[in-house]
Design an enzyme around this catalytic site. Sequence first.
Site, PDB file in Angstrom:
ATOM      1  N   VAL A  93       0.817  -1.120  -0.124  1.00 34.55           N
ATOM      2  CA  VAL A  93      -0.086  -0.083   0.051  1.00 34.55           C
ATOM      3  C   VAL A  93       1.048   1.311   0.009  1.00 34.55           C
ATOM      4  O   VAL A  93       1.672   1.413   1.130  1.00 34.55           O
ATOM      5  CB  VAL A  93      -0.801  -0.123   1.250  1.00 34.55           C
ATOM      6  CG1 VAL A  93      -1.710   1.343   1.197  1.00 34.55           C
ATOM      7  CG2 VAL A  93      -1.624  -1.245   1.076  1.00 34.55           C
ATOM      8  N   HIS A  97       3.145   3.441   6.349  1.00 32.34           N
ATOM      9  CA  HIS A  97       2.448   2.900   7.564  1.00 32.34           C
ATOM     10  C   HIS A  97       3.386   2.132   8.435  1.00 32.34           C
ATOM     11  O   HIS A  97       4.412   1.262   8.042  1.00 32.34           O
ATOM     12  CB  HIS A  97       1.364   1.883   7.185  1.00 32.34           C
ATOM     13  CG  HIS A  97       1.652   0.850   6.124  1.00 32.34           C
ATOM     14  ND1 HIS A  97       1.753   1.505   4.643  1.00 32.34           N
ATOM     15  CD2 HIS A  97       1.835  -0.277   6.062  1.00 32.34           C
ATOM     16  CE1 HIS A  97       2.028   0.372   4.074  1.00 32.34           C
ATOM     17  NE2 HIS A  97       2.226  -0.786   4.822  1.00 32.34           N
ATOM     18  N   HIS A  99       4.042  -1.004  11.042  1.00 33.48           N
ATOM     19  CA  HIS A  99       3.355  -2.164  11.389  1.00 33.48           C
ATOM     20  C   HIS A  99       3.786  -2.501  12.919  1.00 33.48           C
ATOM     21  O   HIS A  99       4.955  -2.387  13.028  1.00 33.48           O
ATOM     22  CB  HIS A  99       3.870  -3.522  10.674  1.00 33.48           C
ATOM     23  CG  HIS A  99       3.291  -3.592   9.459  1.00 33.48           C
ATOM     24  ND1 HIS A  99       2.394  -4.252   8.820  1.00 33.48           N
ATOM     25  CD2 HIS A  99       4.045  -2.980   8.250  1.00 33.48           C
ATOM     26  CE1 HIS A  99       2.139  -4.226   7.539  1.00 33.48           C
ATOM     27  NE2 HIS A  99       3.200  -3.360   7.183  1.00 33.48           N
TER      28      HIS A  99
HETATM   29  P1  5GP Z   1       2.627  -3.377   3.452  1.00 32.50           P
HETATM   30  O1  5GP Z   1       2.544  -5.012   2.833  1.00 32.50           O
HETATM   31  O2  5GP Z   1       2.241  -2.372   2.479  1.00 32.50           O
HETATM   32  O3  5GP Z   1       3.567  -3.184   4.338  1.00 32.50           O
HETATM   33  O4  5GP Z   1       1.195  -3.635   4.440  1.00 32.50           O
HETATM   34  C1  5GP Z   1      -0.123  -3.081   4.035  1.00 32.50           C
HETATM   35  C2  5GP Z   1      -0.962  -3.981   4.990  1.00 32.50           C
HETATM   36  O5  5GP Z   1      -2.448  -3.369   4.958  1.00 32.50           O
HETATM   37  C3  5GP Z   1      -1.083  -5.453   4.993  1.00 32.50           C
HETATM   38  O6  5GP Z   1      -0.547  -5.945   6.377  1.00 32.50           O
HETATM   39  C4  5GP Z   1      -2.526  -5.481   4.800  1.00 32.50           C
HETATM   40  O7  5GP Z   1      -2.789  -6.866   5.484  1.00 32.50           O
HETATM   41  C5  5GP Z   1      -3.268  -4.499   5.287  1.00 32.50           C
HETATM   42  N1  5GP Z   1      -4.380  -4.097   4.753  1.00 32.50           N
HETATM   43  C6  5GP Z   1      -4.592  -4.333   3.400  1.00 32.50           C
HETATM   44  N2  5GP Z   1      -5.876  -3.930   3.060  1.00 32.50           N
HETATM   45  C7  5GP Z   1      -6.649  -3.428   4.250  1.00 32.50           C
HETATM   46  C8  5GP Z   1      -7.834  -2.790   4.680  1.00 32.50           C
HETATM   47  O8  5GP Z   1      -8.558  -2.782   3.901  1.00 32.50           O
HETATM   48  N3  5GP Z   1      -7.881  -2.794   6.046  1.00 32.50           N
HETATM   49  C9  5GP Z   1      -6.950  -2.887   6.839  1.00 32.50           C
HETATM   50  N4  5GP Z   1      -7.351  -2.742   8.216  1.00 32.50           N
HETATM   51  N5  5GP Z   1      -5.855  -3.421   6.571  1.00 32.50           N
HETATM   52  C10 5GP Z   1      -5.419  -3.796   5.144  1.00 32.50           C
END
Ligand code: 5GP
Length: 111
Positions: A93, A97, A99
């Site tokens: 995304v 963010h 985690h």
């Molecule tokens: P990334 O992979 O970019 O570091 O983390 C994106 C995170 O967003 C993932 O852990 C994924 O599970 C979470 N995520 C994706 N779509 C949604 C959503 O619609 N709602 C929530 N609460 N989390 C989401």
Amino acid sequence: MTLFEKIIARQIPADIVFEDDQCLAFRDIAPQAPVHILIVPKKPLERVGAASQADSTLLGHLLFLAAEIARLEKLADGYRIVINNGSNGGETVPHLHVHLLGGRQLAWPPG
Ligand code: 5GP
């Protein structure tokens, strides 16, 4: 508008655990640990690698909030803070963010 901007705007529902003027924190939809919370700046900064010097205070605030939320979630035994940056880093995304993961023993190194 990114997915997280839509969550910030309440266009998409999320399990919100904390909010202040700069950030929103909500539970990850696909949790990788008993506690998995995303801490997101309201400012649509794409990733940590896109931050400028002017964002330094915001970046520090995100880390401080991660520790504060870990206390609220009673993660006294420890936790991990992760920022995925770019495709090799596992970013999916394009909205910065942090985690916050905890509630179980986490392995190292990560995959
Ligand atoms: P990334 O992979 O970019 O570091 O983390 C994106 C995170 O967003 C993932 O852990 C994924 O599970 C979470 N995520 C994706 N779509 C949604 C959503 O619609 N709602 C929530 N609460 N989390 C989401």
